[in-house]
Design a protein around this motif. Structure first.
Motif, PDB file in Angstrom:
ATOM      1  N   ASN A  77       0.823  -1.219   0.000  1.00 49.87           N
ATOM      2  CA  ASN A  77       0.000   0.000   0.000  1.00 49.87           C
ATOM      3  C   ASN A  77       0.857   1.269   0.000  1.00 49.87           C
ATOM      4  N   ASP A  83       2.505   6.940   7.827  1.00 46.32           N
ATOM      5  CA  ASP A  83       1.292   6.419   7.172  1.00 46.32           C
ATOM      6  C   ASP A  83       0.693   5.245   7.941  1.00 46.32           C
ATOM      7  N   CYS A 132      -7.374  -2.889  -1.399  1.00 50.33           N
ATOM      8  CA  CYS A 132      -6.637  -1.630  -1.242  1.00 50.33           C
ATOM      9  C   CYS A 132      -5.208  -1.747  -1.785  1.00 50.33           C
ATOM     10  N   SER A 134      -3.273   1.537  -1.805  1.00 46.63           N
ATOM     11  CA  SER A 134      -2.683   2.841  -1.493  1.00 46.63           C
ATOM     12  C   SER A 134      -3.094   3.253  -0.087  1.00 46.63           C
ATOM     13  N   ALA A 136      -4.550   6.024   0.718  1.00 51.84           N
ATOM     14  CA  ALA A 136      -5.882   6.631   0.654  1.00 51.84           C
ATOM     15  C   ALA A 136      -6.982   5.570   0.736  1.00 51.84           C
ATOM     16  N   GLY A 137      -6.812   4.498  -0.036  1.00 52.30           N
ATOM     17  CA  GLY A 137      -7.803   3.428  -0.022  1.00 52.30           C
ATOM     18  C   GLY A 137      -7.860   2.727   1.316  1.00 52.30           C
ATOM     19  N   ALA A 139      -6.907   3.889   4.254  1.00 53.46           N
ATOM     20  CA  ALA A 139      -7.434   4.795   5.274  1.00 53.46           C
ATOM     21  C   ALA A 139      -8.952   4.915   5.182  1.00 53.46           C
ATOM     22  N   THR A 140      -9.484   4.955   3.961  1.00 50.61           N
ATOM     23  CA  THR A 140     -10.938   5.064   3.776  1.00 50.61           C
ATOM     24  C   THR A 140     -11.659   3.842   4.338  1.00 50.61           C
TER      25      THR A 140
END
Length: 498
Positions: A77, A83, A132, A134, A136-137, A139-140
């Motif tokens: 990721n 992160d 996922c 990344s 962003a993915g 975390a969402t």
């Protein structure tokens, strides 16, 4: 329906969801011991296993990020710097956003059905984590997962208060909360087994796909078989339903009321006992948030991924034994909850000192320090038990639960941020933050106990000079007030468990 209000319920001013059952229970006098024991056995057999297994699954699913951290989720990721810390923390941002709305829904809708739907949703969301690629993915998905898991603990607190007496709640709460340790143990074994899968996907993806599918199936079972309260249960006859309500009369908290009382909101936010409960939740959660780095700390001692997973097992065993053993001890020793909660902070205090002060070459000594951290969840177990037994008034209890879990979220968000990637693998400042949390937890437990003792003594003193008949009448009135949605502050015969 048994839950509808009859003339008797209206005449008694009953606001509780149990309605007619509550009226019949109050007019039936003292519950028969044998009948109570028979009903209790049915409740234990039919409800407690669902709470235990669901809580274990929640812990496994919630900590899946920790398991997957050593199986490739970080590089796959493209996580860099902080992160991973934020991927861990953001779960609790979702938890925080959904906490009060979820508790409001619990107060107004069938609690078991709502929880069951949430279990199904969290299983589905967990499976999507495998897609996922990344930050962003990831975390969402973690944010949404936090939202759907937010109501499980406060929901279980509500369920415990509905079905068991104050004396029984400590042991039952200890049992289902102890399944955090079971979840940790089973989750570690599952992660170790999944780590041997040689397939077309990265190993960490199998963790999410397998755990998510198990959770969905269990959510369907939970929704179908767990009742919302005595009025809707199918495995008790009408007389047994009355006995089920009779059993909890002495709690002076009722079963559940769906009305909203503004004055109870004000009382909750100004009650120092509720405020301290939230602070305890916060400092305990700081340490819990730090443990999302447990696998990385162990790996940093020089072990590979599979051995790191196995070396989590003693930590899981300590969690299980501490939560179950000390939880049952609180049920057997009167007025011992907060003392035991304080004692449970001593091994983690020693553990953090070992991790930080021993030489880097002393891997096994520092590993023992990690294992000693396993008794800290007892502090959270004590909090959940007190939420169920020491707060009366449906709105007040909902607001207080929300406050405690909001503090829990803030602590869980803050905890991982003390673990800086630049300090890996020792994470010195993160371990210091955990140490401070354990010490503050111990101190705040004793402050809360003093507040409870002071209030109990003040109420006992107010009874001085009253006759036995007057006190007997006051006790009967107090029992009725439990179903009239009266708060613990206004119910003069209410006494706080210690």
């Amino acid at each position: 329906m048994a839950s509808e209000k009859t003339a008797e319920a209206v005449a008694l001013g009953i606001e509780d969801e149990a309605g007619t059952l509550a009226a019949r229970a109050l007019m039936s006098g003292v519950v028969d011991h044998d009948a109570s024991r028979k009903v209790r056995r049915k409740i234990d057999f039919r409800i407690l296993p669902f709470l235990c297994i669901t809580y274990a699954l929640q812990f496994i699913d919630k900590t899946s990020l920790g398991y997957s951290s050593v199986y490739g989720i970080i590089p796959d990721n493209k996580l860099q710097g902080q992160d991973y810390s934020w991927a861990s923390s953001i779960f609790y941002f979702g938890y925080l956003v959904a906490e009060y709305p979820g508790i409001a829904i619990i107060q107004r809708f069938p609690v078991a059905k709502f929880l069951g739907v949430n279990v199904i949703l969290w299983g589905a969301i967990l499976m999507t984590t495998a897609a996922c690629s990344s930050f962003a993915g990831l975390a969402t998905v973690r944010f949404i997962l936090g939202m759907v898991e937010a109501t499980i603990s406060p929901g279980f607190v509500a369920v415990t208060g509905i079905w068991w007496t104050r004396k029984e709640q400590a042991g039952r709460s200890a049992l289902w909360i102890s399944f955090l340790g079971v979840g940790s143990f089973v989750g570690t074994l599952l992660a170790y087994g999944i780590g041997h899968i040689q397939g077309g996907l990265s190993t960490w993806k199998y963790i999410y796909l397998i755990l998510g599918s198990i959770t969905i199936v269990w959510g369907v079972v939970f929704t179908l078989f767990v009742p919302d309260g005595p009025a809707s249960v199918k495995w008790l006859d009408e007389n047994e339903k009355v006995v089920a309500v009779q059993r909890v009369i002495e709690n002076k908290t009722g079963t559940k009321s769906r009305r909203f009382v503004k004055d109870q909101v004000v009382e909750a936010v100004t009650d120092p006992k509720v405020i301290v409960l939230g602070l305890i939740s916060f400092v305990n959660a700081i340490a819990s948030g730090g443990l999302s780095f447990g696998s990385l700390i162990i790996q940093g001692l020089g072990f590979d991924a599979l051995h790191t997973t196995l070396l989590n097992l003693p930590l899981s065993a300590v969690q299980l034994v501490a939560q179950l053993g000390l939880g049952l001890l609180t049920a057997r020793i009167p007025s011992s909850r907060l003392h035991i909660g304080s004692l449970a902070m001593l091994p983690p205090i020693v553990g953090t000192v070992l991790i930080n002060q021993l030489q880097a070459t002393n891997s096994w000594g520092r590993l023992v320090g990690v294992w000693l951290l396993g008794t800290y969840p007892v502090g959270f177990m004590i909090i959940l038990g007190l939420l169920s037994t020491n707060i009366a008034g449906s709105t007040k209890r909902s607001v207080a639960s929300g406050w405690v879990f909001v503090c829990y979220c803030v602590g869980q968000i803050a905890g991982p941020q003390f673990f800086k990637s630049t300090e890996a693998p020792a994470y010195h400042n993160g371990i210091v933050a955990m140490l401070c949390g354990f010490i503050l937890n111990l101190v705040l437990n004793q402050i809360l106990r003093l507040l409870y003792v002071f209030e109990n003594k003040k109420r006992d003193k107010a009874l001085g000079g009253k006759s036995r008949e007057e006190i007997s009448d006051m006790k009967r009135e107090s029992e009725l007030q439990g179903f009239e949605d009266v708060t613990d502050t206004d119910n003069v015969m209410f006494r706080y468990a210690l």
